[in-house]
Every structure is written in C-alpha cells, then in structure tokens.
Write a protein that holds these residues in place. Structure first.
Motif, mmCIF file in Angstrom:
data_model
loop_
_atom_site.group_PDB
_atom_site.id
_atom_site.type_symbol
_atom_site.label_atom_id
_atom_site.label_comp_id
_atom_site.label_asym_id
_atom_site.label_seq_id
_atom_site.Cartn_x
_atom_site.Cartn_y
_atom_site.Cartn_z
ATOM 1 N N THR A 38 0.908 -1.235 0.033
ATOM 2 C CA THR A 38 -0.139 -0.039 0.081
ATOM 3 C C THR A 38 0.969 1.157 -0.005
ATOM 4 O OG1 THR A 38 -0.142 0.052 2.519
ATOM 5 C CG2 THR A 38 -1.868 -1.237 1.238
ATOM 6 N N VAL A 39 0.289 2.425 -0.276
ATOM 7 C CA VAL A 39 1.049 3.723 -0.227
ATOM 8 C C VAL A 39 -0.094 4.746 0.051
ATOM 9 C CG1 VAL A 39 0.505 4.055 -2.752
ATOM 10 C CG2 VAL A 39 2.351 5.214 -1.831
ATOM 11 N N GLU A 40 0.553 5.719 0.631
ATOM 12 C CA GLU A 40 -0.401 6.778 1.022
ATOM 13 C C GLU A 40 -0.290 8.082 -0.058
ATOM 14 O OE1 GLU A 40 -1.432 10.099 4.745
ATOM 15 O OE2 GLU A 40 0.795 8.718 4.720
ATOM 16 N N VAL A 41 -1.422 8.346 -0.501
ATOM 17 C CA VAL A 41 -1.253 9.479 -1.504
ATOM 18 C C VAL A 41 -1.802 10.681 -1.183
ATOM 19 C CG1 VAL A 41 -1.207 7.534 -3.261
ATOM 20 C CG2 VAL A 41 -3.580 8.648 -2.770
ATOM 21 N N ARG A 42 -1.522 11.690 -1.915
ATOM 22 C CA ARG A 42 -2.088 12.915 -1.519
ATOM 23 C C ARG A 42 -2.948 13.430 -2.847
ATOM 24 N NH1 ARG A 42 1.270 18.803 -1.289
ATOM 25 N NH2 ARG A 42 1.276 18.201 -3.546
ATOM 26 N N LEU A 43 -4.251 13.911 -2.581
ATOM 27 C CA LEU A 43 -5.057 14.244 -3.584
ATOM 28 C C LEU A 43 -5.248 15.907 -3.476
ATOM 29 C CD1 LEU A 43 -7.532 11.214 -3.796
ATOM 30 C CD2 LEU A 43 -5.324 11.644 -5.422
ATOM 31 N N MET A 44 -4.900 16.637 -4.283
ATOM 32 C CA MET A 44 -5.081 18.128 -4.064
ATOM 33 C C MET A 44 -6.180 18.592 -5.006
ATOM 34 S SD MET A 44 -3.014 19.075 -1.590
ATOM 35 C CE MET A 44 -3.509 20.609 -1.782
ATOM 36 N N CYS A 45 -7.111 19.386 -4.530
ATOM 37 C CA CYS A 45 -8.122 20.115 -5.226
ATOM 38 C C CYS A 45 -7.724 21.647 -5.296
ATOM 39 C CB CYS A 45 -9.601 20.097 -4.656
ATOM 40 S SG CYS A 45 -10.052 18.283 -4.694
ATOM 41 N N ALA A 46 -8.379 22.237 -6.384
ATOM 42 C CA ALA A 46 -7.912 23.745 -6.764
ATOM 43 C C ALA A 46 -9.162 24.516 -7.028
ATOM 44 C CB ALA A 46 -6.705 23.654 -7.983
ATOM 45 N N TRP A 47 -8.849 25.765 -7.293
ATOM 46 C CA TRP A 47 -10.311 26.588 -7.589
ATOM 47 C C TRP A 47 -10.768 26.481 -8.660
ATOM 48 C CZ3 TRP A 47 -11.120 29.232 -11.987
ATOM 49 C CH2 TRP A 47 -10.098 29.536 -12.702
ATOM 50 N N ASP A 48 -10.187 25.503 -9.755
ATOM 51 C CA ASP A 48 -10.979 25.087 -10.911
ATOM 52 C C ASP A 48 -11.122 23.635 -10.842
ATOM 53 O OD1 ASP A 48 -8.439 24.159 -11.096
ATOM 54 O OD2 ASP A 48 -7.986 24.812 -13.054
ATOM 55 N N THR A 49 -11.112 23.110 -9.654
ATOM 56 C CA THR A 49 -11.653 21.604 -9.748
ATOM 57 C C THR A 49 -13.068 21.477 -9.780
ATOM 58 O OG1 THR A 49 -9.565 20.935 -8.371
ATOM 59 C CG2 THR A 49 -11.368 19.320 -8.556
ATOM 60 N N SER A 50 -13.695 20.588 -10.591
ATOM 61 C CA SER A 50 -15.101 20.549 -10.602
ATOM 62 C C SER A 50 -15.588 19.269 -9.873
ATOM 63 C CB SER A 50 -15.377 20.341 -12.147
ATOM 64 O OG SER A 50 -15.159 19.128 -12.696
ATOM 65 N N ALA A 51 -16.957 19.415 -9.654
ATOM 66 C CA ALA A 51 -17.438 18.242 -8.931
ATOM 67 C C ALA A 51 -17.381 17.005 -10.003
ATOM 68 C CB ALA A 51 -19.040 18.543 -8.752
ATOM 69 N N GLU A 52 -17.244 17.251 -11.159
ATOM 70 C CA GLU A 52 -17.296 16.130 -12.284
ATOM 71 C C GLU A 52 -15.982 15.682 -12.156
ATOM 72 O OE1 GLU A 52 -20.772 18.410 -12.938
ATOM 73 O OE2 GLU A 52 -18.517 19.165 -12.812
ATOM 74 N N ASP A 53 -14.933 16.236 -12.016
ATOM 75 C CA ASP A 53 -13.490 15.842 -12.049
ATOM 76 C C ASP A 53 -13.672 14.827 -10.539
ATOM 77 O OD1 ASP A 53 -12.674 17.518 -13.921
ATOM 78 O OD2 ASP A 53 -12.154 19.114 -12.532
ATOM 79 N N CYS A 54 -14.148 15.131 -9.549
ATOM 80 C CA CYS A 54 -13.893 14.236 -8.319
ATOM 81 C C CYS A 54 -14.765 12.872 -8.617
ATOM 82 C CB CYS A 54 -14.710 15.147 -6.981
ATOM 83 S SG CYS A 54 -13.728 16.654 -6.496
ATOM 84 N N ALA A 55 -15.933 13.051 -9.148
ATOM 85 C CA ALA A 55 -16.956 12.140 -9.583
ATOM 86 C C ALA A 55 -15.979 11.038 -10.401
ATOM 87 C CB ALA A 55 -18.113 12.438 -9.988
ATOM 88 N N ARG A 56 -15.541 11.361 -11.475
ATOM 89 C CA ARG A 56 -14.777 10.847 -12.537
ATOM 90 C C ARG A 56 -13.648 10.151 -11.873
ATOM 91 N NH1 ARG A 56 -13.499 14.791 -15.470
ATOM 92 N NH2 ARG A 56 -15.496 14.855 -16.499
ATOM 93 N N LEU A 57 -12.711 10.591 -10.891
ATOM 94 C CA LEU A 57 -11.506 10.155 -10.379
ATOM 95 C C LEU A 57 -12.260 8.894 -9.389
ATOM 96 C CD1 LEU A 57 -8.316 10.008 -9.765
ATOM 97 C CD2 LEU A 57 -9.037 11.392 -8.054
ATOM 98 N N ALA A 58 -13.122 9.280 -8.700
ATOM 99 C CA ALA A 58 -13.836 8.059 -7.812
ATOM 100 C C ALA A 58 -14.383 7.001 -8.575
ATOM 101 C CB ALA A 58 -14.905 8.595 -6.910
ATOM 102 N N ALA A 59 -14.949 7.256 -9.752
ATOM 103 C CA ALA A 59 -15.310 6.278 -10.516
ATOM 104 C C ALA A 59 -14.566 5.424 -11.122
ATOM 105 C CB ALA A 59 -16.534 6.807 -11.692
ATOM 106 N N HIS A 60 -13.412 6.000 -11.638
ATOM 107 C CA HIS A 60 -12.087 5.259 -12.102
ATOM 108 C C HIS A 60 -11.702 4.328 -10.828
ATOM 109 C CE1 HIS A 60 -9.123 4.388 -14.955
ATOM 110 N NE2 HIS A 60 -8.022 4.853 -14.308
ATOM 111 N N ALA A 61 -11.859 4.947 -9.767
ATOM 112 C CA ALA A 61 -11.207 4.067 -8.677
ATOM 113 C C ALA A 61 -11.833 2.741 -8.447
ATOM 114 C CB ALA A 61 -10.993 4.923 -7.531
ATOM 115 N N ARG A 62 -13.184 2.997 -8.458
ATOM 116 C CA ARG A 62 -14.191 1.860 -8.149
ATOM 117 C C ARG A 62 -13.906 0.882 -8.994
ATOM 118 N NH1 ARG A 62 -17.485 6.359 -6.609
ATOM 119 N NH2 ARG A 62 -18.581 6.212 -8.599
ATOM 120 N N ALA A 63 -13.779 1.459 -10.813
ATOM 121 C CA ALA A 63 -13.949 0.128 -11.785
ATOM 122 C C ALA A 63 -12.465 -0.308 -11.500
ATOM 123 C CB ALA A 63 -13.965 1.220 -12.929
ATOM 124 N N GLN A 64 -11.227 0.206 -10.932
ATOM 125 C CA GLN A 64 -10.083 -0.414 -11.073
ATOM 126 C C GLN A 64 -9.668 -1.116 -9.817
ATOM 127 O OE1 GLN A 64 -8.139 -0.584 -13.920
ATOM 128 N NE2 GLN A 64 -9.639 0.772 -14.824
#
Length: 353
Positions: A326-352
């Motif tokens: 296992t590895v600990e990772v850091r996920l940073m959000c910014a002023w232009d991060t969208s809700a869709e960006d967050c959902a897309r990353l999480a969906a990819h994680a669930r699929a993988q």
C-alpha cells in the motif's frame, strides 16, 4: 484534470484581467509603481495598518527571506517534521539562509506547544543552534488546519520562550476559508507570514507580510536589501503586485474577495472528493489517513490501484503505506476543480479496484 497540486491549476480570469490592466505603457520598476502601491494599501486593509508587504517570486523565496529576517546567523528554526522548508525546499533555508532547522514531530501536521520543549534546553548554549524562530504552516502539509485557539496557544508559547513566529501561508486562504475567518485572524498572532498566491489562482506571485508592529521599523529598513540579495526582487513588480491585489480585493456581487471564493471552492471540492471515495473506504479498499479540512485528501490505497489511477490523473505518493503493498497518496483540489472531476476520479477508482 490532475490532483497532484493546486499549482497545476490555471490562472483565474480575474487575476489575468488585473495583469492586463497594468500592462499599459511604462511604469517605474522594482516596486515604485502604482500597482505595488495598490498592493501596499490592500495589505494594510487586510492585515492592519502596521503590516508591510513585499512581493516575491515563489514560496521558497518567501519562506527563506522571512526566516533570514527573523533570525540571526546563529539561530535555529523549529519546524514540523513535515514542513515544506524541511522536506521540499532542497535545503534552501540551510544553503541560502545559513539557518539550522530543528525538527519536531507533528503526526497530523500540527505542532503541539509542548513539543517546543525538545529544543528549549539549548537556549544559551553556545555549542547549539539557538531555537529563535518557530515556523508553522497553516493549513498544514497534511491538509489539516489549526483552529484559532490551538494556533494562538502555540504562538503564545513560542513568544514566551523568546521565539519569533513565521507562518508558511502557501495555503493560508484555504485555512481561513475553512475557519470562516479573515486572513489576518488565520495567522494566529504570528510575526510574519509567507502569503501564498500561486496555489490560490495567481500566475506566479507570493508575498512576505510583516505582521508584528515592533518589527516594522527594523524590517522596513532591512527587508528591501535582503529581498534583493536573495534574488527575490522583481523588476516588473507591477505584474506580481496586480495578481496579489486582485486576490485580496476583487469582489463578486456578494462582496466576497477572490482569495476566499477560490479557497472555499477548492475546500468544497476536497470534501466532495472524500465523499466520492467513502464507499471504497467502507469496503476496505482505501483508508483515509488525515482529516480533510482544507483542500487535500490523504488516503492509503493499494499500490496497484494507485498505478492504475495515474494512467488518468497525476497525483503524488506521500509516503509508504501501512503494509508493503500500500501507499499513502495526496489528492489536491484547486479553485478550478469541478464536481465532475471528483466523481470521475472516484468512478475510475471503483472500476479499477
């Protein structure tokens, strides 16, 4: 969309517009310009009439110049084990500033006042670097935030020990937004702050802000020379000043300044990303390792999953996980991060998984 750093984000349109506004004709160099005068006024408005602001090129420069201004050559700087000045500035405080860094543990990124006692026995010992400055990060490198009582207690303890307090405010805006307070209040009584702009929508601008009234006269005379000798004096300073002034003063119809709007958005997206990942935590695929209080999500996951996610989005490994796989990772959000960006990353994680 990448989650490696809020440095990856684009420049906010209001910042770009502010730079365009000053991009007309000639103006005096090295800060003797109208845009820098406007920045000076914005600093006084935001941090108090006694405050002094000095635009610089980057966060490392702001930190190093601040620490040099606060400490003599024989001084030491107490900092968290995770501090940016300790881990991520390639020894600049030591190489450029000639200052010894004195590490204290901070499991959640926040320094406990009692941990300062680790270095206080060295006070007065000519064989030891003197612990004369405390450097605190707000919000911390682990995405946590000092509440005002905790930060004030830490600063008060340092002052009682005869130490000056520097605040690394690369993400000060995110802390202030999380706490619902002003930028000045989020500093908790520190003597000087490295005020971040680049991670909050600027193109490339940071500032040193002197907060302690009793330092004003001395540093008004010394800091201009120190900034120049450390290669942090910009000739066309109006462009850096315009960026910082836009963050401090550009307001929307509700009256909120740009720094707050950008930070509030980034924080909200980090909270959204955590919610999107919670089902994976529920089934044991991932484990959150820190509170999500500002704009960072720290999560432990299988190395295989991290590798698959990186095929779609960049992010940084923070440290080894609790097991070899296992590895600990850091996920940073910014002023232009969208809700869709967050959902897309999480969906990819669930699929993988």
């Amino acid at each position: 969309m990448h989650f490696a750093s809020d440095n990856y984000a684009s420049v906010h349109p209001e910042v770009f517009a502010a730079m365009a506004d000053v991009n007309v004709g000639h103006d005096a160099a090295y800060g003797a310009d109208a845009a820098t005068a406007a920045f000076d006024a914005a600093v006084a408005q935001e941090f108090g009439e006694a405050a002094l602001g000095y635009p610089v090129f980057n966060g490392t420069g702001a930190n190093v110049v601040s620490l040099m201004a606060l400490s003599p050559r024989w001084g030491g700087v107490v900092a968290s084990e995770h501090a940016h000045i300790h881990r991520d500035e390639n020894g600049a405080p030591e190489r450029v500033g000639g200052l010894k860094l004195l590490e204290v543990p901070a499991p959640d990124g926040r320094i406990d006042p009692a941990s300062l006692d680790r270095w206080t026995p060295d006070i007065g010992d000519e064989h030891r670097a003197q612990p004369l400055v405390l450097s605190v990060t707000q919000s911390t490198e682990l995405g946590t935030v000092y509440d005002l009582d905790a930060l004030t207690a830490l600063v008060s303890r340092a002052h009682a020990l005869g130490m000056r307090v520097h605040l690394d405010g690369a993400r000060l805006a995110n802390a202030a937004a999380a706490l619902g307070v002003s930028l000045a209040e989020a500093c908790g009584g520190a003597d000087m702050v490295s005020l971040g702009g680049t991670k909050n929508g600027a193109m490339g601008a940071e500032a040193i802000v002197v907060l302690a009234p009793d330092l004003r006269d001395r540093l008004a005379a010394e800091l201009p020379h120190l900034r120049k000798s450390t290669m942090q004096l910009g000739s066309k300073m109006r462009y850096a000043s315009a960026q910082l002034t836009a963050l401090l003063t550009s307001r929307d119809e509700s009256g909120d300044p740009l720094w707050l709007r950008n930070a509030r958005h980034a924080n909200a997206r980090a909270a959204r990303l955590r919610r999107e990942l919670e089902p994976l935590a529920g089934d044991g695929t991932v484990r959150f390792t820190q509170e999500t209080q500002a704009n960072a999500v720290f999560v432990e996951m299988p190395r295989t999953l991290a590798a698959r996610l990186r095929e779609a989005s960049r992010f940084y490994d923070w440290q080894a996980g609790s097991t070899p796989d296992t590895v600990e990772v850091r996920l940073m959000c910014a002023w232009d991060t969208s809700a869709e960006d967050c959902a897309r990353l999480a969906a990819h994680a669930r699929a993988q998984r």
